[in-house]
Design a protein around this motif. Structure first.
Motif, PDB file in Angstrom:
ATOM      1  N   ASP A 210       0.837  -1.213   0.000  1.00 56.19           N
ATOM      2  CA  ASP A 210       0.000   0.000   0.000  1.00 56.19           C
ATOM      3  C   ASP A 210       0.871   1.264   0.000  1.00 56.19           C
ATOM      4  N   MET A 211       2.174   1.085  -0.160  1.00 55.47           N
ATOM      5  CA  MET A 211       3.083   2.241  -0.109  1.00 55.47           C
ATOM      6  C   MET A 211       3.620   2.586  -1.498  1.00 55.47           C
ATOM      7  N   ILE A 212       4.299   3.748  -1.579  1.00 59.59           N
ATOM      8  CA  ILE A 212       4.911   4.164  -2.860  1.00 59.59           C
ATOM      9  C   ILE A 212       6.408   4.391  -2.665  1.00 59.59           C
ATOM     10  N   VAL A 213       7.186   3.748  -3.534  1.00 55.76           N
ATOM     11  CA  VAL A 213       8.645   3.896  -3.498  1.00 55.76           C
ATOM     12  C   VAL A 213       9.044   4.853  -4.627  1.00 55.76           C
ATOM     13  N   TYR A 214      10.081   5.661  -4.372  1.00 52.76           N
ATOM     14  CA  TYR A 214      10.516   6.628  -5.396  1.00 52.76           C
ATOM     15  C   TYR A 214      12.017   6.500  -5.636  1.00 52.76           C
ATOM     16  N   ASP A 215      12.407   6.469  -6.931  1.00 59.16           N
ATOM     17  CA  ASP A 215      13.826   6.538  -7.273  1.00 59.16           C
ATOM     18  C   ASP A 215      14.066   7.764  -8.158  1.00 59.16           C
TER      19      ASP A 215
ATOM     20  N   SER B 290      18.298   2.530 -15.395  1.00 61.04           N
ATOM     21  CA  SER B 290      17.644   1.498 -16.199  1.00 61.04           C
ATOM     22  C   SER B 290      16.476   0.840 -15.456  1.00 61.04           C
ATOM     23  N   GLY B 291      16.088   1.400 -14.322  1.00 54.97           N
ATOM     24  CA  GLY B 291      14.827   1.004 -13.678  1.00 54.97           C
ATOM     25  C   GLY B 291      14.917  -0.106 -12.629  1.00 54.97           C
ATOM     26  N   THR B 292      16.098  -0.345 -12.064  1.00 57.38           N
ATOM     27  CA  THR B 292      16.247  -1.470 -11.122  1.00 57.38           C
ATOM     28  C   THR B 292      15.283  -1.361  -9.927  1.00 57.38           C
ATOM     29  N   THR B 293      15.182  -0.166  -9.346  1.00 55.09           N
ATOM     30  CA  THR B 293      14.300  -0.007  -8.175  1.00 55.09           C
ATOM     31  C   THR B 293      12.852  -0.270  -8.567  1.00 55.09           C
ATOM     32  N   ASN B 294      12.425   0.321  -9.683  1.00 53.04           N
ATOM     33  CA  ASN B 294      11.019   0.218 -10.079  1.00 53.04           C
ATOM     34  C   ASN B 294      10.651  -1.203 -10.495  1.00 53.04           C
ATOM     35  N   LEU B 295      11.584  -1.855 -11.189  1.00 50.27           N
ATOM     36  CA  LEU B 295      11.337  -3.232 -11.623  1.00 50.27           C
ATOM     37  C   LEU B 295      11.222  -4.158 -10.405  1.00 50.27           C
ATOM     38  N   THR B 296      12.069  -3.919  -9.428  1.00 52.20           N
ATOM     39  CA  THR B 296      12.027  -4.735  -8.202  1.00 52.20           C
ATOM     40  C   THR B 296      10.707  -4.492  -7.476  1.00 52.20           C
ATOM     41  N   CYS B 297      10.274  -3.239  -7.443  1.00 50.25           N
ATOM     42  CA  CYS B 297       8.999  -2.915  -6.782  1.00 50.25           C
ATOM     43  C   CYS B 297       7.847  -3.612  -7.502  1.00 50.25           C
TER      44      CYS B 297
ATOM     45  N   SER C  99       6.804 -13.165  -9.763  1.00 49.82           N
ATOM     46  CA  SER C  99       6.363 -11.939  -9.077  1.00 49.82           C
ATOM     47  C   SER C  99       5.231 -12.197  -8.100  1.00 49.82           C
ATOM     48  N   SER C 100       5.049 -11.243  -7.223  1.00 49.77           N
ATOM     49  CA  SER C 100       3.911 -11.273  -6.306  1.00 49.77           C
ATOM     50  C   SER C 100       2.641 -11.326  -7.153  1.00 49.77           C
ATOM     51  N   GLU C 101       1.620 -12.003  -6.651  1.00 49.96           N
ATOM     52  CA  GLU C 101       0.406 -12.107  -7.476  1.00 49.96           C
ATOM     53  C   GLU C 101      -0.256 -10.745  -7.704  1.00 49.96           C
ATOM     54  N   ASN C 102       0.159  -9.751  -6.913  1.00 51.51           N
ATOM     55  CA  ASN C 102      -0.430  -8.409  -7.072  1.00 51.51           C
ATOM     56  C   ASN C 102       0.358  -7.506  -7.992  1.00 51.51           C
ATOM     57  N   TYR C 103       1.356  -8.070  -8.684  1.00 51.09           N
ATOM     58  CA  TYR C 103       2.239  -7.163  -9.434  1.00 51.09           C
ATOM     59  C   TYR C 103       1.461  -6.279 -10.402  1.00 51.09           C
ATOM     60  N   ASP C 104       0.396  -6.851 -11.011  1.00 51.76           N
ATOM     61  CA  ASP C 104      -0.322  -6.057 -12.019  1.00 51.76           C
ATOM     62  C   ASP C 104      -1.295  -5.059 -11.400  1.00 51.76           C
ATOM     63  N   LYS C 105      -1.406  -5.080 -10.077  1.00 48.98           N
ATOM     64  CA  LYS C 105      -2.255  -4.068  -9.431  1.00 48.98           C
ATOM     65  C   LYS C 105      -1.407  -2.866  -8.994  1.00 48.98           C
ATOM     66  N   SER C 106      -0.093  -3.038  -8.998  1.00 45.57           N
ATOM     67  CA  SER C 106       0.760  -1.909  -8.613  1.00 45.57           C
ATOM     68  C   SER C 106       0.852  -0.943  -9.800  1.00 45.57           C
ATOM     69  N   THR C 107       1.048   0.354  -9.511  1.00 41.21           N
ATOM     70  CA  THR C 107       1.167   1.329 -10.615  1.00 41.21           C
ATOM     71  C   THR C 107       2.554   1.958 -10.568  1.00 41.21           C
ATOM     72  N   HIS C 108       3.058   2.266 -11.755  1.00 41.06           N
ATOM     73  CA  HIS C 108       4.428   2.779 -11.835  1.00 41.06           C
ATOM     74  C   HIS C 108       4.453   3.986 -12.746  1.00 41.06           C
ATOM     75  N   ASN C 109       4.743   5.128 -12.160  1.00 43.76           N
ATOM     76  CA  ASN C 109       4.785   6.360 -12.947  1.00 43.76           C
ATOM     77  C   ASN C 109       6.236   6.745 -13.179  1.00 43.76           C
ATOM     78  N   LEU C 110       6.642   6.628 -14.444  1.00 38.87           N
ATOM     79  CA  LEU C 110       8.030   6.932 -14.793  1.00 38.87           C
ATOM     80  C   LEU C 110       8.068   8.254 -15.558  1.00 38.87           C
TER      81      LEU C 110
ATOM     82  N   GLY D 241       5.028  -6.201  -6.193  1.00 33.05           N
ATOM     83  CA  GLY D 241       3.653  -5.677  -6.118  1.00 33.05           C
ATOM     84  C   GLY D 241       3.557  -4.364  -5.359  1.00 33.05           C
ATOM     85  N   ILE D 242       4.630  -3.564  -5.391  1.00 37.22           N
ATOM     86  CA  ILE D 242       4.639  -2.261  -4.694  1.00 37.22           C
ATOM     87  C   ILE D 242       4.701  -1.153  -5.748  1.00 37.22           C
ATOM     88  N   SER D 243       3.874  -0.120  -5.601  1.00 35.75           N
ATOM     89  CA  SER D 243       3.835   0.951  -6.601  1.00 35.75           C
ATOM     90  C   SER D 243       5.080   1.830  -6.501  1.00 35.75           C
TER      91      SER D 243
END
Ligand SMILES: C[S@@+](CC[C@H](N)C(=O)[O-])C[C@H]1O[C@@H](n2cnc3c(N)ncnc32)[C@H](O)[C@@H]1O
Length: 452
Positions: free
Chosen positions: A63-68, A73-80, A236-247, A84-86
């Motif tokens: 339920d949290m948002i991580v920021y890089d 090349s997106g390592t943090t976002n891909l890992t998130c 991946s976590s089963e929720n991966y497709d519910k996470s959102t990623h704004n690049l 399943g973390i946005s």
């Protein structure tokens, strides 16, 4: 309050197998073995394992948002996404941003991709000879000299054809972006010259790749990368497709227009290390191949100027950017003298040293920029959160600049409650026997800033 610990990183996590693993966290080694992460060899990248461990250690949840702010090349976002973390990611280099964007899109149409691979195969078989034997066709007309020098004529003609097919076929955006990365990844693989990072040496032969056949490698890599998408989805976590990623292809010195105040729960990032890579120059082969730059001036105007100051090749002497900001002096008064004295010493040394490197201005530019970015990070973080920076220190002309501690001090000066430093590894041993270089022991560490 500040503390320094050596190799005590993430002790709560049980599955760290050895000290060696932690030593690699500031490098791209682990990521080169992981599906999707490995699509583009970005030596400036870090280990996805470091991101995973830190997320677990600090209890970051879905339920949290991580920021890089230095997405690369997106390592943090891909890992998130994998967990399943946005996330938010900001990258200023347009080409590097494109790579991250493609790596984050796992919903590409498989049939469309396979159709394209088959189409490429057909065109190669039926049309290659016709195209390259056409009267007046000369591969030298299509690329800058650097590209021409890195390949045999035959290989470059095939790479050119691949590029043409990609640019003329009508593909959906995700499939286009996917093959943009496939072809990009091929570039250094099939070159006959030493195109390994960081330096390209067009005159040096790389015997291992002289016989690599472009079409064969293209097909192999395309299927391997499609398989990577399947594998990463499965792991991946089963929720991966519910996470959102704004690049965002933007500048993390000021993200006010697109990241709201107090909207982020955790920052994990690695800024450019002082005096390490010139990211614009290092991507020269790719930028020239894709026609995104034609010469040094294009690279400077369209890429180098967008990035924070971290290399002397970015410096134009006389530019007012290289005077320490008044706000910096007021807010970060504890370290102002240190930075100004270091710049003064570097300016003196410059007079006698060969190369006349502008290290004196580079460090001022670097800390001005990092100050703006740390302030922006503070703005976007919610209370009771943390920002982690993977960092290396440096010693231009033998003057030690403890970038890690200085970043920690800037953080505390602008409002973070405290900082902690955890050392990942000692580095720079390779310079010990080189009389031209300093013998100062350097290190790579993680700085942890607490927002209260
Ligand atoms: C050390 S690399 C980060 C690599 C990333 N952790 C990864 O694994 O790929 C630093 C990145 O910061 C980017 N950068 C430099 N100046 C920037 C700015 N002002 N805003 C956003 N990104 C910037 C560089 O282009 C580079 O890709």
């Amino acid at each position: 309050m500040k503390t320094t610990q050596q190799l005590s990183l993430f002790p709560e996590i049980e599955d760290i197998d050895s000290k060696n693993e932690i030593e690699n966290w500031g490098t791209f080694k682990d990521s080169l073995k992981a599906p999707v992460h490995r699509w583009f060899t970005y030596p400036a990248g870090f280990s996805y394992k470091a991101v995973t461990h830190s997320i677990q250690r600090f209890g970051v949840t879905s339920d949290m948002i991580v920021y890089d702010p230095f997405m690369g090349s997106g390592t943090t976002n891909l890992t998130c996404k994998n967990l399943g973390i946005s996330s938010f990611g900001v990258e200023a280099h347009p080409f590097v941003y494109k790579i991250a964007q493609a790596k984050m899109n796992w919903e590409i149409n498989y049939q469309e991709a396979v159709f394209f691979i088959k189409k490429v195969e057909k065109i190669f078989i039926e049309k290659l000879d016709e195209i390259i034997n056409k009267k007046g066709f000369s591969i030298e007309n299509f690329f800058p000299e650097l590209v021409i020098k890195c390949y045999s004529k035959n290989t470059l003609e095939k790479l050119y054809l691949l590029k043409m097919i990609l640019e003329t076929e009508e593909l959906s955006e995700p499939v286009f972006n996917f093959f943009y990365v496939v072809i990009t990844a091929l570039l250094r693989d099939v070159s006959s010259a030493a195109t390994g990072w960081p330096y390209i040496a067009p005159k040096k032969l790389k015997p291992t790749s002289t016989d690599k056949e472009v079409l064969v490698e293209f097909i192999k890599l395309s299927y391997q990368m499609l398989q990577d998408i399947r594998n990463i989805k499965q792991s991946s976590s089963e929720n991966y497709d519910k996470s959102t990623h704004n690049l965002f292809n933007a500048d993390s010195r000021n993200t006010k227009m697109f990241i709201e105040d107090q909207s982020v729960d955790y920052v994990f990032t690695s800024p450019p290390y002082l005096n390490n890579f010139d990211y614009a120059d290092r991507t020269r082969l790719e930028l020239y191949f894709w026609g995104e730059a034609k010469n040094w001036k294009d690279i400077s105007d369209n890429f180098r100027t967008k990035l924070i100051t971290s290399a002397t090749t970015q410096i134009l002497r006389g530019d007012s950017r290289y005077i320490l900001l008044d706000e910096f002096k007021q807010e970060c008064d504890k370290i102002t003298d240190f930075i100004q004295n270091s710049a003064y010493q570097l300016a003196q040394l410059r007079k006698f040293k060969g190369g006349k490197k502008s290290y004196d201005l580079m460090i001022i530019g670097y800390f001005n920029d990092m100050y703006k970015i740390i302030k922006d990070i503070y703005r976007v973080l919610k209370p009771n959160t943390k920002a982690l920076f993977v960092l290396g220190d440096s010693a231009p002309y033998g003057i030690h600049i403890p970038t890690d501690k200085l970043i920690g001090e800037i953080g505390v000066s602008i409002g973070f409650g405290n900082y902690k430093m955890e050392i990942l590894r000692k580095r720079g041993d390779k310079w010990k026997d080189n009389p031209q270089r300093h013998n100062i022991a350097l290190q790579e560490s993680i700085i942890i800033l607490d927002k209260q």
